[in-house]
Scaffold this active site. Structure first.
Site, PDB file in Angstrom:
ATOM      1  N   GLU A 103       0.812  -1.229   0.000  1.00  0.00           N
ATOM      2  CA  GLU A 103       0.000   0.000   0.000  1.00  0.00           C
ATOM      3  C   GLU A 103       0.843   1.276   0.000  1.00  0.00           C
ATOM      4  OE1 GLU A 103      -0.543  -0.186   4.857  1.00  0.00           O
ATOM      5  OE2 GLU A 103      -1.580   1.266   3.627  1.00  0.00           O
ATOM      6  N   ASP A 127       0.842  -9.636   3.879  1.00  0.00           N
ATOM      7  CA  ASP A 127      -0.378  -9.345   4.647  1.00  0.00           C
ATOM      8  C   ASP A 127      -1.672  -9.594   3.854  1.00  0.00           C
ATOM      9  OD1 ASP A 127       1.325  -8.519   6.634  1.00  0.00           O
ATOM     10  OD2 ASP A 127       1.083  -6.386   6.225  1.00  0.00           O
ATOM     11  N   ARG A 171      -0.617  -6.037  10.605  1.00  0.00           N
ATOM     12  CA  ARG A 171      -0.746  -4.808  11.371  1.00  0.00           C
ATOM     13  C   ARG A 171      -2.194  -4.316  11.384  1.00  0.00           C
ATOM     14  NH1 ARG A 171       3.135  -0.838  11.939  1.00  0.00           N
ATOM     15  NH2 ARG A 171       4.592  -1.870  10.559  1.00  0.00           N
TER      16      ARG A 171
HETATM   17  O1  F6P Z   1       3.826  -5.244   5.497  1.00  0.00           O
HETATM   18  C1  F6P Z   1       4.488  -6.423   5.755  1.00  0.00           C
HETATM   19  C2  F6P Z   1       4.886  -6.522   7.205  1.00  0.00           C
HETATM   20  O2  F6P Z   1       5.592  -7.722   7.346  1.00  0.00           O
HETATM   21  C3  F6P Z   1       3.748  -6.419   8.206  1.00  0.00           C
HETATM   22  O3  F6P Z   1       3.036  -7.615   8.398  1.00  0.00           O
HETATM   23  C4  F6P Z   1       4.473  -5.983   9.441  1.00  0.00           C
HETATM   24  O4  F6P Z   1       3.620  -5.303  10.319  1.00  0.00           O
HETATM   25  C5  F6P Z   1       5.535  -5.091   8.914  1.00  0.00           C
HETATM   26  O5  F6P Z   1       5.759  -5.470   7.577  1.00  0.00           O
HETATM   27  C6  F6P Z   1       6.811  -5.127   9.703  1.00  0.00           C
HETATM   28  O6  F6P Z   1       7.694  -4.235   9.132  1.00  0.00           O
HETATM   29  P1  F6P Z   1       9.235  -4.105   9.538  1.00  0.00           P
HETATM   30  O7  F6P Z   1       9.924  -5.313   9.047  1.00  0.00           O
HETATM   31  O8  F6P Z   1       9.677  -2.872   8.831  1.00  0.00           O
HETATM   32  O9  F6P Z   1       9.252  -3.980  11.026  1.00  0.00           O
END
Ligand code: F6P
Length: 341
Positions: A103, A127, A171
């Site tokens: 997104e 997600d 999330r």
């Molecule tokens: O958008 C993919 C995702 O894996 C989400 O499920 C998660 O909340 C987020 O990225 C975690 O991001 P990062 O690896 O930047 O902490």
């Protein structure tokens, strides 16, 4: 045409399969040239490029991660960001961009399209919460990893008569929790779309013990309790305004132990869900998205994104894909609720 390719946001199994398909068809069928931008939108912002031809994409189909690197850079949060990107494209003689992301990355792609940049999007996220496509690649891999973890946790939960809590990613949307929980036979599934009643969760757990089995709770990282019923912690925000989530699994562990007197232990799957080789389903979906994305760029279908509708790959406007998130609907959650307790 000379086409730039970038991958942005959280990495995701299948990114390399998209890159490979774009380059293979782009070079071999259409005779286009490619340039890789490193680390998402940071690449065109800083003019950080790498060669991207058929030799560079050899052997990458099964590899997790992305050969281009990724970041959560938001050019609209950087002073003069859009102008810098336009200057990079002009200086490097790049006619169009293929942006592979979720997104945030595709939201930027849509805004750049409105600013006159030629861009085609490819949806990626474990997600599965992107609108206008039935599935995104990476989701199937993440669900299978989480399901395997749940299967393993069942046996150790039984041995120790423990409540085992599995925290999975998600999330804003509970797709991974819902699918992995259903596939793994979870006794409770908690998702962001439906604030949970901690007492009801404990009732399900106690019911499970009465049937002489140890309960498994699957919780999405973004799940929240009904307001005012249980304290949760929040962390700092990233460039897209997302709060870093802080341990709902651990909070449940404390609260369930306190309320039921049973030993509860949490396992946080974290980035394991995003790493490693994609499943066959994700390799095929990612490859098909890549093939259709290069067709879209070749045909000048700017401002569109490849999307899966049933078994067909179609193009949708980036604006539609990024308008809102695709969330778990109450009827789907109700299907899973049949197995709670
Ligand atoms: O958008 C993919 C995702 O894996 C989400 O499920 C998660 O909340 C987020 O990225 C975690 O991001 P990062 O690896 O930047 O902490």
């Amino acid at each position: 045409m000379r086409i730039g390719v970038l991958t942005g946001g959280g990495d995701c199994p299948g990114l390399n399969a998209v890159i490979r398909a774009v380059v293979r068809k782009g070079v071999e069928t259409y005779g286009h040239e490619f340039v890789g931008f490193r680390d998402g939108w940071r690449g065109p912002l800083d003019n950080d490029t790498c060669p991207l031809g058929v030799p560079e994409v050899r052997g990458i189909l099964p590899r997790g991660g992305t050969i281009l690197g990724s970041s959560r850079t938001n050019p609209f949060k950087v002073e003069g960001g859009v102008e810098r990107i336009k200057a990079t494209l002009a200086n490097d003689g790049i006619d169009a961009l293929i942006a592979i992301g979720g997104e945030d990355t595709l939201g930027v792609a849509n805004r750049l399209h409105q600013e006159g940049v030629h861009v085609v999007g490819v949806p990626k996220t474990i997600d599965n919460d992107l609108n206008a496509t039935d599935y995104t690649f990476g989701f199937d891999t993440a669900v299978n990893i989480a399901m395997e973890a749940i299967d393993r946790l069942h046996t150790t939960a039984e041995s120790h008569h423990r409540v085992l809590i599995v925290e999975v990613m998600g999330r804003h949307a509970g797709w991974i929790a819902l699918h992995a929980g259903l596939a793994g036979g979870a006794n409770v599934i908690l998702i962001p779309e439906r604030p949970f009643d901690i007492q009801q969760v404990c009732d399900y757990i106690e019911h499970r013990y009465r049937t002489h089995y140890a309960p498994i709770v699957v919780v999405a990282e973004g799940a929240v309790p009904v307001e005012g019923t249980m304290a949760v912690k929040e962390g700092a925000e990233d460039a897209f305004g997302h709060v870093r989530l802080m341990g709902i699994g651990q909070r449940l562990e404390e609260e369930i132990t306190k309320r039921t007197g049973k030993e509860a232990r949490a396992t946080v799957l974290g980035h394991i869900q995003r790493g490693g080789t994609p499943t066959a389903y994700d390799r095929v979906l990612a490859t098909r998205f890549g093939l259709h994305a290069i067709d879209a760029a070749h045909n000048g279908d700017w401002g569109t994104m490849t999307a899966l509708h049933g078994t067909r790959i179609e193009l949708v406007p980036l604006a539609e894909a990024t308008r809102e998130l695709k969330l778990v609907t109450p009827d789907l959650y109700a299907e899973a609720e049949v197995f709670f307790g």
